[in-house]
Design a protein around this motif. Structure first.
Motif, PDB file in Angstrom:
ATOM      1  N   ASP A  30       0.816  -1.221   0.000  1.00 35.92           N
ATOM      2  CA  ASP A  30       0.000   0.000   0.000  1.00 35.92           C
ATOM      3  C   ASP A  30       0.850   1.273   0.000  1.00 35.92           C
ATOM      4  OD1 ASP A  30      -2.460  -1.458   0.153  1.00 35.92           O
ATOM      5  OD2 ASP A  30      -2.024  -1.831   2.259  1.00 35.92           O
ATOM      6  N   PHE A  31       2.127   1.133   0.350  1.00 33.08           N
ATOM      7  CA  PHE A  31       3.006   2.300   0.395  1.00 33.08           C
ATOM      8  C   PHE A  31       3.774   2.484  -0.919  1.00 33.08           C
ATOM      9  CE2 PHE A  31       2.346   1.098   4.803  1.00 33.08           C
ATOM     10  CZ  PHE A  31       2.213   2.303   5.465  1.00 33.08           C
ATOM     11  N   MET A  32       3.563   1.578  -1.881  1.00 34.26           N
ATOM     12  CA  MET A  32       4.373   1.617  -3.105  1.00 34.26           C
ATOM     13  C   MET A  32       3.741   2.501  -4.175  1.00 34.26           C
ATOM     14  SD  MET A  32       5.818  -2.262  -3.549  1.00 34.26           S
ATOM     15  CE  MET A  32       4.391  -2.911  -4.423  1.00 34.26           C
ATOM     16  N   ALA A  33       4.580   2.903  -5.130  1.00 35.47           N
ATOM     17  CA  ALA A  33       4.103   3.654  -6.290  1.00 35.47           C
ATOM     18  C   ALA A  33       3.181   2.759  -7.118  1.00 35.47           C
ATOM     19  CB  ALA A  33       5.297   4.095  -7.134  1.00 35.47           C
ATOM     20  N   PRO A  34       2.201   3.356  -7.796  1.00 37.18           N
ATOM     21  CA  PRO A  34       1.260   2.559  -8.596  1.00 37.18           C
ATOM     22  C   PRO A  34       1.933   1.663  -9.634  1.00 37.18           C
ATOM     23  CG  PRO A  34       0.543   4.861  -8.486  1.00 37.18           C
ATOM     24  CD  PRO A  34       1.875   4.783  -7.794  1.00 37.18           C
ATOM     25  N   GLU A  35       3.049   2.110 -10.212  1.00 42.58           N
ATOM     26  CA  GLU A  35       3.734   1.277 -11.222  1.00 42.58           C
ATOM     27  C   GLU A  35       4.265  -0.005 -10.573  1.00 42.58           C
ATOM     28  OE1 GLU A  35       3.731   4.900 -10.852  1.00 42.58           O
ATOM     29  OE2 GLU A  35       5.926   4.789 -10.875  1.00 42.58           O
ATOM     30  N   LEU A 183      12.205   8.620   4.030  1.00 42.33           N
ATOM     31  CA  LEU A 183      13.569   8.518   4.526  1.00 42.33           C
ATOM     32  C   LEU A 183      14.425   8.492   3.270  1.00 42.33           C
ATOM     33  CD1 LEU A 183      14.982   8.122   7.226  1.00 42.33           C
ATOM     34  CD2 LEU A 183      14.939   5.689   6.813  1.00 42.33           C
ATOM     35  N   GLY A 184      15.045   9.640   2.943  1.00 39.30           N
ATOM     36  CA  GLY A 184      15.715   9.729   1.664  1.00 39.30           C
ATOM     37  C   GLY A 184      14.694   9.469   0.574  1.00 39.30           C
ATOM     38  N   GLY A 185      14.986   8.527  -0.319  1.00 34.36           N
ATOM     39  CA  GLY A 185      14.044   8.237  -1.396  1.00 34.36           C
ATOM     40  C   GLY A 185      12.987   7.209  -1.035  1.00 34.36           C
ATOM     41  N   SER A 186      13.036   6.651   0.188  1.00 35.47           N
ATOM     42  CA  SER A 186      12.140   5.536   0.531  1.00 35.47           C
ATOM     43  C   SER A 186      11.003   5.988   1.433  1.00 35.47           C
ATOM     44  CB  SER A 186      12.909   4.440   1.262  1.00 35.47           C
ATOM     45  OG  SER A 186      14.136   4.184   0.652  1.00 35.47           O
ATOM     46  N   VAL A 187       9.874   5.308   1.312  1.00 36.19           N
ATOM     47  CA  VAL A 187       8.770   5.515   2.245  1.00 36.19           C
ATOM     48  C   VAL A 187       8.870   4.421   3.303  1.00 36.19           C
ATOM     49  CG1 VAL A 187       6.274   5.669   2.495  1.00 36.19           C
ATOM     50  CG2 VAL A 187       7.349   6.396   0.365  1.00 36.19           C
ATOM     51  N   ILE A 188       8.745   4.795   4.565  1.00 34.48           N
ATOM     52  CA  ILE A 188       8.826   3.795   5.635  1.00 34.48           C
ATOM     53  C   ILE A 188       7.500   3.037   5.699  1.00 34.48           C
ATOM     54  CG2 ILE A 188       9.127   3.422   8.118  1.00 34.48           C
ATOM     55  CD1 ILE A 188      10.737   6.035   8.213  1.00 34.48           C
ATOM     56  N   PRO A 189       7.532   1.705   5.485  1.00 31.21           N
ATOM     57  CA  PRO A 189       6.301   0.908   5.601  1.00 31.21           C
ATOM     58  C   PRO A 189       6.109   0.454   7.049  1.00 31.21           C
ATOM     59  CG  PRO A 189       8.080  -0.475   4.785  1.00 31.21           C
ATOM     60  CD  PRO A 189       8.693   0.873   5.101  1.00 31.21           C
TER      61      PRO A 189
END
Ligand code: HEC
Ligand code: HEC
Length: 255
Positions: A30-35, A183-189
């Protein structure tokens, strides 16, 4: 992209502890980009599906000292292995040891096929584990009720909440207190182990939950536990109980 944690960001995470309300459980999906979500959802574009095919071939293979295929004892995996992944780790009835799904497969490898265990992160162990876990895709995680697991889950939770490594962070500081933050380029799941083994774009390969945990430990500048260590499987046991009710996605895709 890997997160390289600057000290300031670490300090911010420590300070931000507890800012988020206890919300609903969400998979890393659910935290990921749609692609990336689309890549996981479509079996033809999901790179993890190649390992599922490899796992199926290994399920039928007899090239081991005992000459017995997994399929000879277990039959069709889609029947016999459905629901297996939702209840691991477990305490092994014979040895009394805490084992995860890949350890369980390696026990059969040793005891029933008289073969050496597959190495951690070997293509064979990942493919067979993914193939077995894939049979539970769509089923909800329902950890075993065995009371022998309680102590292990408690140890796993204590580890999750303990500050580890040079940055003084706990797993909980990110995954309980700051999910959704960047966090930088990442979303924390929220760190739910719903999709393992999974294909990680950063690895360009399939990897186990233990590999993922080692990545986080290294990011915290902590000494990662070795593959197969009791601490690893206790963390897994806690994470699975924490993820109760979420659906198995194996093979997942993650950034
Ligand atoms: C500084 C923040 C931070 C800490 C501390 C941290 N993680 Fe993570 N974790 C992340 C981020 C960010 C990701 C997302 C993947 C990525 O891009 O690196 C992640 C991913 C995960 C995932 C994968 C979830 C999925 O959807 O597949 C698990 C499981 C996990 N972490 C567990 C842990 C555990 C256990 C610890 C403690 C040993 C820990 N993490 C410590 C930031 C952290
Ligand atoms: C000679 C028969 C035999 C062979 C060959 C065999 N197994 Fe097993 N397997 C068993 C038995 C029996 C059990 C139940 C536990 C026990 O008694 O050891 C089991 C348990 C399991 C479980 C746990 C299932 C659950 O629901 O908890 C998994 C997973 C598994 N086997 C996978 C495999 C895989 C993968 C292979 C091939 C590499 C394999 N087995 C080969 C007999 C076999």
């Amino acid at each position: 992209m890997a997160w390289r944690l600057p000290l300031l960001a670490a300090a911010a995470l420590i300070l931000s502890g507890g800012v988020l309300q206890a919300g609903e459980k969400k998979s890393g999906f659910d935290f990921m980009a749609p692609e990336t979500q689309a890549m996981q959802e479509d079996d033809l574009s999901n790179p993890g599906m190649l390992s599922i095919a490899e796992g199926e071939a290994l399920w039928q293979a007899r090239d081991n000292p005992a000459g017995t295929a997994c399929a000879q004892c277990h039959g069709e995996a889609r029947q016999s292995m459905r629901g297996a992944a939702i209840r691991y780790p477990q305490v092994d009835k014979q040895g009394g040891r805490l084992i995860d799904l890949q350890e369980r497969i390696n026990l059969c490898r040793q005891e029933k096929q008289s073969a050496a265990p597959f190495a951690y992160e070997s293509p064979e162990l990942l493919a067979l584990t993914a193939y077995v876990a894939h049979q539970s895709r769509g089923q909800v995680i329902a950890p075993s009720q065995d009371a022998k697991l309680d102590r292990h889950r408690q140890n796993g939770q204590a580890l999750f909440e303990r500050r580890l490594g040079q940055l003084g962070l706990s797993c909980a500081a990110c995954h309980d207190a700051a999910p959704g933050q960047r966090l930088g380029g990442s979303v924390i799941p929220q760190a739910h182990p719903t999709a393992y083994p999974l294909y990680r774009l950063e690895w360009q390969a399939l990897g186990s939950l233990q590999r993922r945990l080692r990545n986080c430990l290294i990011g915290m500048r902590a000494e990662p536990f070795p593959y197969g260590a009791q601490e690893m499987i206790e963390l897994e046991a806690y994470l699975m109980s924490r993820a109760k009710g979420l659906k198995i996605e194996t093979p997942g895709v993650r950034p």
